[in-house]
Every structure is written in C-alpha cells, then in structure tokens.
Design a protein around this motif. Structure first.
Motif, PDB file in Angstrom:
ATOM      1  N   ARG A  27       1.091  -1.079  -0.135  1.00  0.00           N
ATOM      2  CA  ARG A  27       0.199   0.162  -0.027  1.00  0.00           C
ATOM      3  C   ARG A  27       0.721   1.317  -0.100  1.00  0.00           C
ATOM      4  NH1 ARG A  27      -3.222  -1.231   5.155  1.00  0.00           N
ATOM      5  NH2 ARG A  27      -1.576  -2.471   5.768  1.00  0.00           N
ATOM      6  N   THR A  29      -7.922   1.990   7.855  1.00  0.00           N
ATOM      7  CA  THR A  29      -8.929   1.018   7.233  1.00  0.00           C
ATOM      8  C   THR A  29      -9.657   1.454   6.107  1.00  0.00           C
ATOM      9  OG1 THR A  29      -9.185   0.082   9.431  1.00  0.00           O
ATOM     10  CG2 THR A  29     -10.971  -0.215   8.131  1.00  0.00           C
ATOM     11  N   ASN A  59      -7.689   1.581   2.922  1.00  0.00           N
ATOM     12  CA  ASN A  59      -7.691   0.010   2.177  1.00  0.00           C
ATOM     13  C   ASN A  59      -8.938  -0.400   1.799  1.00  0.00           C
ATOM     14  OD1 ASN A  59      -5.633  -2.196   2.077  1.00  0.00           O
ATOM     15  ND2 ASN A  59      -7.184  -3.253   3.348  1.00  0.00           N
ATOM     16  N   ARG A  83      -8.980   1.393  -1.630  1.00  0.00           N
ATOM     17  CA  ARG A  83      -7.845   0.690  -2.350  1.00  0.00           C
ATOM     18  C   ARG A  83      -8.537  -0.782  -3.114  1.00  0.00           C
ATOM     19  NH1 ARG A  83      -3.606  -3.142  -1.325  1.00  0.00           N
ATOM     20  NH2 ARG A  83      -1.788  -2.822  -2.639  1.00  0.00           N
ATOM     21  N   THR A  84      -9.239  -1.511  -2.200  1.00  0.00           N
ATOM     22  CA  THR A  84      -9.750  -2.593  -2.714  1.00  0.00           C
ATOM     23  C   THR A  84     -11.139  -2.719  -3.201  1.00  0.00           C
ATOM     24  OG1 THR A  84     -10.231  -3.122  -0.332  1.00  0.00           O
ATOM     25  CG2 THR A  84      -8.105  -4.132  -1.151  1.00  0.00           C
ATOM     26  N   SER A 139      -4.582   8.969   0.054  1.00  0.00           N
ATOM     27  CA  SER A 139      -3.546   8.295   0.669  1.00  0.00           C
ATOM     28  C   SER A 139      -2.115   9.053   0.756  1.00  0.00           C
ATOM     29  CB  SER A 139      -3.000   6.953   0.180  1.00  0.00           C
ATOM     30  OG  SER A 139      -2.545   7.100  -1.187  1.00  0.00           O
TER      31      SER A 139
END
Length: 719
Positions: free
Chosen positions: A28, A201, A204, A207-208, A401
């Motif tokens: 990441r 969290t 992420n 990101r996913t 980010s």
C-alpha cells in the motif's frame, strides 16, 4: 538457508540475493517501497540498473527512464515487430551498451503500475537479442516495484486500438514475456505514512473497492464549501486535471499584491523538458505557497521532497521560505538534478551512472494546487482534495493516501461513489499475485535451482563446444585448401575437447546434481566445496592447452566476408574460453560461493573481453607472416617475399592487396615454385591476364629465392 517469512523486506532481499526468480514487490501507499529500493542499491548484491517509466520517477528512484536506456520509441510496441524481418523500427546499441546488457544480473523497474504491457515486451525483445534468445528477458532477473492499485499506465485510445489485438489489458502483468517468465510476489505490510488505524482501514477499503454508503458518507463529512476553505492557509490542493491546478496557481499568484520575481533554470547538456522537476522560468512572489521538490542535502534536513511552505522574503538573489509548523525560515539555494544514463567504468568494470545533463533551479514550485499524478510518492500534512472528476483507476486512492490522517484533509467537492474507479482486472491480478508469495519449501527450491544454474555455467561445456565446432566448420568449409595443417590441428583439438572436457563435464554435472539435492546445507557443505575445487582444477588444466595453440589460428584471409565470419567465431571462442578459465581458477582456489561467483563473473566477463580484443589486435599485426609460414612448409621465405611484393604493388596502384593477387595464388606460388609462364598458369587463381601483368616479376622473385635447392621432386613434369 532459513526463510524470513515474518519479514517481507528480508524475504525480498533473500529472493534477490540467492535466486534468479523475478520479484513483484508491492504494498500500500506509504509502506516503504522506495526505502527498500534505496537499501537494495546500497547493498548491491548483483550487477543492477534502476529504471522507471517517467523522468520524474526515474530521478526520484536514482535511475533513468526505460525509454532512454533501451532507446525505445514512444510509439506502441507490437510483439515481434522490433527486430523481425518486417521491423517497423530497429535499434543500434554501442558496444559498451551491449556489454552492459550482457553483464546485467538484475533489472529494477520502479513505479511498474505505470508501465504498459507492450513496453515490458519491448524490453524483452532487446534483451533476448543481446543475451539469451530463448529465455524471457534474456535471462535477466526482474524486480518490479509498485502498487497496481495506484496510478495506471497512460495511453491514447488509438494506441489501445492497436495494442488490444495483442493484450487483454494495458497493465504490465499482461506482458507476454512476463507471463512466460513468471514471478513471485512479496507485499510490504507496515504503513509508515499513516498511524491512524481508522483512516488506514478507510484507505484500504477504497484501495480494494470495498465501498458502501457508510464509507462514502464518512469521507464526505470532510467536505467544506469554498467559502470555508479560503481560510485554510497552507493547505495544498490535489486535483485530477492539470488545467485545474494551473488555473488555481495562476489566480492565487495574481491575487498577491506583491512584485513578481523570475528565476531562470540553468540547463546543461541533455535534460528533456518532460523531466523538468519544476518550471524552467519560475515566477514567485512574497506570500506564494510553494512545494519543495527535492530533499535538503544538509544534515539535519530542513525540508524534504513534498514539504510545503510560504515565501516570506524575496529579492532577485534571495528567497526565504517558512515551512509549515516551523519557527525558522529557510534560505533557499538553487539545487541540481541530474539526467543520468548508465555506462561501464573502464577502470573498475562496474555499471555506473553518467550524467547526460543537469537542471539547476530553486527546488520550489507553486503549490496552491498540483495534480494527483504529480503527487504520487509525496506526503502532505494538510491537503484540500477534489477528485469528483476522477477519470482513472487508483486516482482517488492516491489522492487520499497522500495525507497522514483523515483530519489532515478536506474535500472541496463531495466525493461521488463513481469517483472510486476500480478495474476488475486489477482485482483478479492481485488475487492471483498474492498466491505467488513463496513458502519455505519453494524458497529452498528456488535457491537450490539457482545454485545449480550457476554451477552449470561453470562446469557444463556445451556452449563452448558449439563455438569451437563453428570455428572448425568455417576452417573446413572455406580455408581447408589454404590451411590444411591448421584445420587438422583444429579437428584434433575439438576431438580432445569433447572427450576430456565436454563428456567429463556432463558426468561431473550428474554427480554434483545428486549431491546438491542430497545435502540440506548445499551452499556451505565443505565436502561439496572440495569437489568443486578439484573439478575446477581439472578442467582448468584441460583448457590451458588452448593458450598454447591459439596463435596458429590467426590466419591471413583475403575474402572479407569469410574473414569477418572467421575472426568473429575465433574471438567469440577465445573470449568464452578465457572467461571460463578465469572463473575456474577462482573456484579452484576459493571454492564456489554464489555472491562471490556472481561478482567475479561480472567483473571477468568485461575484463576478459577487453583483454582478448586487445591481444587479437596485437597478434594480427604480424599474423600474415607467422601463420602463413606454419601453413606453407616448403618455402615460407618465398611466401613472405610475395606478400611484401603484393603489398607494395597495391600501394603503388592504390588498390586493396587481394585485387592484385588473391592469397590462394600466393600460397600456390610458394608451394609449387613455377619456373616459366606455362607452370605459372597451373597455379590456382592465376590466369593469362595475371601472367601478362605480373608473370615476369613473379618469376623473378621466385628465381631470386633460389627455390631449386629445396624443391620437392614430382610437383611438375619435366620441361
């Protein structure tokens, strides 16, 4: 060797040091991928170069661009088109660049998420041409660093119309060569940029692509209208389009009631405009918000790449900037960026960087706003983000980010769910990639296989045998009449080589193959090391015979095409056997250790090539007289006189020597020693025209050499 399964960084280093497996290093944003690369460069376990897809990324990575190193055009690469019969473009590399590619162990590509599949295949095409044609990337190990959840490669619609015939996606992992080569994956886990677990969290999940209404709502709580944001002094704006950022910066600068000062960059050598780290003509005012675009070289550092500040004092010769959350101001001096290329250091035989050009300017750029693409790799304490117009995969994730915490950012426009763009191909790839993280059993197999591969490069002699066979074939096909004795000796040497070296090497390979698989500590087993030393000593003694015989193969050849082929084959074999003997000598004395062997192999491969080229040139200076005498046993003195006469006649007429009289004719004259024009005509390659032109002079030279005393009876019928 035990596997560092709980430490991804050490596992990655272990793969790169002890195996030849290609590695995809991911993680990441903020997990230290760049830090890992810097550590790897300092450690340098193998001969390596670092490349990146863009100029800025290359400068940040301390390398050069892919296109620059491999001399690739920016046009799409269509598989098989670079070097095939219908090539659309061809590349010519210097001898130095070719040697560099041949000696390369590890190719590092940073920011690989921005590399198109066809670019990797173009690299594969080049490396196969100059290294091992039948192995992906010519047998070079790859380290691919990047996060596919971040920014993707850039391409135009018309380019994808061409490439889509060959690739199922533009991403690097669709490369045909990479799919053939395979790779392992190591994912860095620890995030250094953010410490807020709630924000981590959320990032992420973005990101996913694990979105829901609650996540979007929580993010949009950071939205503020423009009237409130105007009070956010020191916040940088991240925007999706370049024209948006330029508009904001221009308006903010013009709004300052101050005098503009202009600072012009000093550019020396070659430094492409696309790689400029800041403006070549930088306009600043007191009160301007600026971004530092380079790390401070002082210790301790006063600023880093990505630090934001405000110009508090400015003259034509002096700029002072106060950084956010800092008491002191920084006097900003011009700094220098290098546009580097790789070359071989002739004294150390190492791959080093050579500076093609420099860009010297204040390390600042206006920074009320920058694009998300320009922000990749940077960290901000405060940011205002507008990704409502996100147009590509990963853009929203990269923007969010960049900040250390959720409280450090504001949204200047509400975030719609469609701004979080996810490519399903990325998701499928990552699921598959994470299944390639090696376990301990696989690591042992990789290390053992690499150990055996390097052993084979030392003790298996099939490639050398093929090179020797080619040399003998050329002698047999083109030169058997001119040099029958050389051909006879070459065939005898080939027979000895195949019996005493090639076949013994194959048997030795079968022995150490069994022993390496039988020993858990194969790399440090002393019994095995003793066998390697003894084996190296045996083969070294066998190959030393070449050094005593090789000068006789330096023969004089008039036919330029045959000469080119023969000398190329002779030089290739001489260089290869010289390198092998040098490596065998090292192993016979010190044993076989992977790291030492690789370092020595790379060093010797360059040094021996240079030495052999030099020796060949020196030996060829007097090769004609020495080798001709060995191949013309009847009258070498006569042959030497005929050679001198031909050279003088060629100079007088201003023609190449072989047009005066071919070498085959000179050898025939020295063997047969004709005494009149009739016997002159019986010499190969001498006809009536030659007799009319040079017959009287040739007979005079032969008579002056007094050949009758030594003539072998029966060569000619009695007059």
């Amino acid at each position: 060797m035990m596997m560092n399964k709980n430490n991804p960084e050490e596992l990655a280093l272990q793969l790169l040091r002890n195996t030849g497996v290609n590695l995809f290093l991911t993680g990441r944003a903020g997990t230290g991928k760049t830090t890992f690369l810097r550590r790897l460069v300092q450690d340098a376990p193998k001969r390596m170069i670092v490349l990146a897809p863009t100029g800025i990324a290359a400068i940040n990575a301390g390398g050069m661009t892919i296109h620059s190193f491999f001399q690739l055009p920016f046009a799409p690469y269509l598989p098989g088109s670079a070097f095939g019969g219908n090539a659309e473009y061809r590349f010519q590399f210097s001898a130095e660049k070719q040697k560099m590619m041949r000696s390369l162990d590890l190719l590092v590509i940073d920011e690989v998420s921005m590399v198109r599949a066809d670019l990797l295949d173009a690299i594969d095409d080049v490396l196969r041409r100059y290294r091992e044609r039948h192995r992906p990337f010519g047998g070079v190990q790859l380290l691919l660093i990047g996060d596919v959840q971040q920014l993707p490669p850039v391409y135009k619609a018309e380019e994808w119309n061409l490439l889509s015939r060959y690739y199922d996606s533009p991403y690097f992992f669709s490369s045909k060569a990479l799919r053939e080569a395979g790779f392992c994956t190591v994912e860095l886990q620890h995030v250094y940029r953010q410490t807020d677990t709630r924000f981590l969290t959320m990032l992420n999940r973005i990101r996913t692509h694990q979105l829901d209404a609650g996540l979007i709502h929580e993010l949009n709580r950071r939205y503020r209208p423009e009237t409130e944001l105007s009070a956010c002094e020191g916040y940088i704006r991240l925007m999706t389009h370049n024209h948006q950022a330029q508009k904001v910066n221009k308006e903010k600068l013009e709004a300052l009631p101050r005098t503009s000062f202009f600072f012009d960059a000093t550019i020396n050598g070659v430094f492409p405009e696309l790689s400029f780290p800041t403006e070549a003509r930088l306009e600043l005012k007191e009160g301007a918000q600026v971004l530092f675009v380079k790390n401070d070289l002082n210790v301790p550092r006063r600023f880093v790449n990505g630090s934001i500040g405000r110009v508090v004092a400015i003259t034509e010769h002096r700029v002072e900037v106060k950084l956010q959350d800092a008491e002191e101001t920084v006097t900003v001096e011009p700094m220098e960026w290098a546009n580097a290329r790789y070359r071989l250091d002739e004294s150390t035989h190492e791959i080093v960087e050579e500076i093609d050009g420099t860009f010297r300017q204040l390390p600042l750029k206006l920074a009320w706003a920058i694009t998300v693409h320009k922000s990749q790799g940077l960290t901000f304490d405060h940011a205002i983000i507008d990704v409502s117009g996100a147009f590509t995969h990963g853009q929203t994730y990269v923007a969010l980010s960049r900040c250390r915490s959720l409280e450090a950012l504001f949204l200047s426009a509400p975030l719609p769910e469609q701004a979080v763009i996810q490519d399903e191909q990325i998701s499928r790839f990552m699921d598959q990639a994470l299944e390639t993280v090696p376990n301990e059993e696989q690591m042992n197999a990789f290390e053992r296989g690499y150990f055996l591969e390097q052993l084979d490069s030392l003790f298996v002699f099939h490639r050398l045998s093929e090179q020797l066979e080619r040399l003998v074939r050329l002698l047999d096909e083109y030169l058997y009449e001119l040099y029958p004795e050389v051909l006879q000796k070459a065939k005898a040497f080939l027979e000895r080589f195949q019996e005493e070296v090639l076949r013994v090497g194959d048997r030795f390979h079968d022995q150490y193959l069994r022993l390496v698989y039988a020993q858990p500590d194969f790399s440090d087993n002393e019994s095995l090391q003793n066998r390697f030393r003894r084996g190296a000593s045996y083969f070294l003694e066998c190959l030393k015979v070449w050094n005593t015989e090789k000068e006789q193969y330096l023969v004089e050849i008039d036919n330029q095409e045959v000469k080119r082929k023969y000398n190329k084959a002779l030089t290739a074999f001489d260089e290869a056997i010289g390198l092998r003997m040098a490596l065998l000598k090292t192993v016979s004395e010190k044993g076989f250790r992977i790291s030492d062997f690789l370092r020595q192999k790379a060093l010797l491969s360059l040094r021996k090539a240079e030495e052999n080229v030099h020796k060949s040139r020196m030996l060829r200076r007097d090769a004609s007289e020495r080798t001709a005498a060995s191949s013309v046993p009847l009258h070498p003195e006569l042959y030497a006189r005929l050679m001198r006469w031909r050279q003088e006649e060629a100079v007088r007429q201003g023609k190449p020597p072989y047009t005066i009289l071919p070498q085959k004719a000179l050898l025939g004259l020295a063997r047969l020693c004709p005494t009149d024009e009739r016997t002159l005509l019986s010499v190969p390659s001498i006809g009536k025209v030659t007799v009319r032109k040079y017959g009287r002079e040739l007979l005079r030279i032969i008579a002056a050499s007094q050949p009758d005393k030594n003539r072998t009876p029966g060569l000619f019928p009695a007059d």
